[in-house]
Scaffold this active site. Structure first.
Site, mmCIF file in Angstrom:
data_model
loop_
_atom_site.group_PDB
_atom_site.id
_atom_site.type_symbol
_atom_site.label_atom_id
_atom_site.label_comp_id
_atom_site.label_asym_id
_atom_site.label_seq_id
_atom_site.Cartn_x
_atom_site.Cartn_y
_atom_site.Cartn_z
ATOM 1 N N ALA A 30 -18.536 -15.216 32.368
ATOM 2 C CA ALA A 30 -19.522 -16.097 32.073
ATOM 3 C C ALA A 30 -20.918 -15.773 32.985
ATOM 4 O O ALA A 30 -21.916 -16.457 32.866
ATOM 5 C CB ALA A 30 -19.207 -17.294 32.466
ATOM 6 N N ASN B 188 -13.139 -19.513 37.733
ATOM 7 C CA ASN B 188 -13.144 -17.844 37.378
ATOM 8 C C ASN B 188 -14.352 -17.267 37.784
ATOM 9 O O ASN B 188 -14.215 -16.087 38.291
ATOM 10 C CB ASN B 188 -13.221 -17.641 35.863
ATOM 11 C CG ASN B 188 -11.766 -18.089 35.363
ATOM 12 O OD1 ASN B 188 -10.831 -17.613 35.882
ATOM 13 N ND2 ASN B 188 -11.655 -18.730 34.207
ATOM 14 N N HIS C 159 -25.155 -21.078 35.894
ATOM 15 C CA HIS C 159 -24.844 -20.402 37.133
ATOM 16 C C HIS C 159 -25.686 -19.860 37.760
ATOM 17 O O HIS C 159 -26.572 -19.014 37.120
ATOM 18 C CB HIS C 159 -23.600 -19.337 36.805
ATOM 19 C CG HIS C 159 -22.322 -19.959 36.246
ATOM 20 N ND1 HIS C 159 -21.543 -20.620 37.034
ATOM 21 C CD2 HIS C 159 -21.731 -19.926 35.016
ATOM 22 C CE1 HIS C 159 -20.354 -21.145 35.887
ATOM 23 N NE2 HIS C 159 -20.717 -20.474 34.817
HETATM 24 N N1 LIG Z 1 -13.129 -14.743 33.278
HETATM 25 C C1 LIG Z 1 -13.883 -15.358 32.762
HETATM 26 O O1 LIG Z 1 -15.120 -15.556 32.553
HETATM 27 C C2 LIG Z 1 -13.222 -16.517 31.651
HETATM 28 C C3 LIG Z 1 -14.021 -17.357 30.567
HETATM 29 C C4 LIG Z 1 -13.323 -17.990 29.889
HETATM 30 C C5 LIG Z 1 -11.985 -18.284 29.972
HETATM 31 N N2 LIG Z 1 -11.305 -17.690 30.888
HETATM 32 C C6 LIG Z 1 -9.820 -17.674 30.963
HETATM 33 O O2 LIG Z 1 -9.037 -17.109 29.976
HETATM 34 C C7 LIG Z 1 -8.026 -17.716 29.699
HETATM 35 C C8 LIG Z 1 -8.029 -18.180 28.080
HETATM 36 O O3 LIG Z 1 -8.864 -18.982 27.915
HETATM 37 P P1 LIG Z 1 -8.996 -19.511 26.142
HETATM 38 O O4 LIG Z 1 -10.463 -20.449 26.342
HETATM 39 O O5 LIG Z 1 -8.647 -18.755 25.409
HETATM 40 O O6 LIG Z 1 -7.921 -20.557 26.308
HETATM 41 P P2 LIG Z 1 -6.824 -21.440 25.516
HETATM 42 O O7 LIG Z 1 -6.055 -22.368 26.144
HETATM 43 O O8 LIG Z 1 -7.407 -21.651 24.275
HETATM 44 O O9 LIG Z 1 -5.762 -20.228 25.177
HETATM 45 C C9 LIG Z 1 -4.736 -19.670 25.871
HETATM 46 C C10 LIG Z 1 -3.636 -19.203 25.052
HETATM 47 O O10 LIG Z 1 -2.580 -18.587 25.823
HETATM 48 C C11 LIG Z 1 -1.384 -18.997 25.738
HETATM 49 N N3 LIG Z 1 -0.613 -19.061 26.941
HETATM 50 C C12 LIG Z 1 -0.750 -19.899 28.036
HETATM 51 N N4 LIG Z 1 -0.224 -19.634 29.064
HETATM 52 C C13 LIG Z 1 0.943 -18.537 28.517
HETATM 53 C C14 LIG Z 1 1.855 -17.816 28.914
HETATM 54 N N5 LIG Z 1 2.281 -17.936 30.191
HETATM 55 N N6 LIG Z 1 2.448 -16.914 28.286
HETATM 56 C C15 LIG Z 1 1.978 -16.530 26.842
HETATM 57 N N7 LIG Z 1 1.058 -17.424 26.301
HETATM 58 C C16 LIG Z 1 0.450 -18.186 27.146
HETATM 59 C C17 LIG Z 1 -1.545 -20.662 24.999
HETATM 60 O O11 LIG Z 1 -0.562 -20.998 24.281
HETATM 61 C C18 LIG Z 1 -2.853 -20.272 24.067
HETATM 62 O O12 LIG Z 1 -2.615 -20.196 23.025
HETATM 63 C C19 LIG Z 1 -7.980 -19.131 30.388
HETATM 64 O O13 LIG Z 1 -7.152 -19.009 31.519
HETATM 65 C C20 LIG Z 1 -9.559 -19.361 30.884
HETATM 66 O O14 LIG Z 1 -9.618 -19.892 32.255
HETATM 67 C C21 LIG Z 1 -12.031 -16.685 31.783
#
Ligand SMILES: NC(=O)c1ccc[n+]([C@@H]2O[C@H](COP(=O)([O-])OP(=O)(O)OC[C@H]3O[C@@H](n4cnc5c(N)ncnc54)[C@H](O)[C@@H]3O)[C@@H](O)[C@H]2O)c1
Length: 255
Positions: free
Chosen positions: A122, A178, A206
């Site tokens: 982000a 993150n 940010h």
């Molecule tokens: N690095 C970045 O800048 C950034 C930006 C956005 C999101 N993220 C991270 O990315 C991840 C995904 O985001 P999202 O918006 O798609 O979330 P989301 O909740 O929409 O989707 C996550 C999916 O992963 C599955 N899941 C969760 N734990 C699991 C496990 N242990 N094993 C298998 N599947 C599992 C869930 O069932 C869900 O379908 C989050 O942890 C979020 O914090 C990071």
């Protein structure tokens, strides 16, 4: 000639959906989600194989696992993925704030000649924040402004809800880690964080300030939510797609 990497998607939620929707030019081969229905739904869109078990997923003919699941999933699966000799893209980068775990991941990647990629997500500026690993940085500040709702708190007017080191911020606001963890890992130095709640904020802002022996950097990123997923900054989703495409590029731009 480079061959395209075969991708396994671990997590089929918001980000997983965006990756699959924009999969043109990428080779998504297999899918795994703790909620199998979500993987099946994405399979209907992209035709990738669905696994209901992590062990068969990671043993599939894939070169790279994209984690878009959760911090818990990174803790559980990062090392087994690397043990299988697969590269890994980590989105739930908050998991790497635990330095013992970070070093275990680093060592496993080294031992198996694999790489772990952390997308810019982000924000912008992780590229040159990396100079902090070998050049002096005197000040490294991240000032984030979000709506009170997205912080899970109440606020009638703009107010500072946290000021301190990234590590402490994670404990109070684990869903907002993150960017601060990615910036700390890039610079090799813990970031000072200010977290502001603003009821009038219609974007996640940010602001990054870096001062060091090179001079000064000021960056301001004002993020819009994803068109289909208000919980996800669109820039974060695009950043992952950019990373996946750049892995195949013969010429790499940016440090
Ligand atoms: N690095 C970045 O800048 C950034 C930006 C956005 C999101 N993220 C991270 O990315 C991840 C995904 O985001 P999202 O918006 O798609 O979330 P989301 O909740 O929409 O989707 C996550 C999916 O992963 C599955 N899941 C969760 N734990 C699991 C496990 N242990 N094993 C298998 N599947 C599992 C869930 O069932 C869900 O379908 C989050 O942890 C979020 O914090 C990071």
């Amino acid at each position: 000639m480079s061959t395209m990497r075969r991708i396994g998607l671990l997590g089929c939620g918001n980000i997983g959906n965006i990756i699959v929707t924009h999969r043109s030019g990428l080779q998504i081969e297999s899918l795994y989600d703790i909620i199998p229905k979500r993987a099946h739904e994405l399979s209907l869109v992209c035709g990738a194989r669905v696994h209901e078990d992590f062990n068969t997923f990671v043993a599939d003919t894939i070169d790279l696992v994209v984690e878009a699941a959760s911090v818990q999933a990174v803790r559980e699966f990062a090392i087994p993925v690397l043990h299988k000799g697969k590269d890994l893209v980590v989105l739930s980068v908050g998991a790497l704030s635990d330095s013992a775990f970070y070093h275990a991941v680093e060592q496993t990647a080294r031992d198996h000649a694999c790489r772990v990629y952390i997308p810019s997500g982000a924000v912008a500026g992780l590229d040159n924040a990396k100079v902090g690993r070998f050049a002096r940085i005197d000040r490294l500040l991240l000032k984030t402004t979000k709506s009170p709702k997205s912080l899970g708190i109440a606020a009638e007017e703009r107010r500072l809800v946290f000021k301190g080191k990234a590590n402490e911020c994670i404990k109070e606001f684990p869903r907002n880690v993150n960017v601060s963890v990615a910036l700390s890992l890039a610079a090799g130095k813990e970031v000072d964080v200010e977290l502001w709640a603003d009821p009038s904020a219609d974007r996640i802002v940010h602001e990054i300030q870096i001062e060091g022996e090179f001079g000064e950097i000021s960056i301001c990123v004002r993020n819009l939510p994803s068109p289909d997923n208000p919980a996800t900054s669109y820039l974060a989703a695009l950043s992952i797609l950019t990373l996946l495409h750049s892995l195949e590029d013969p010429i790499v731009v940016g440090t």
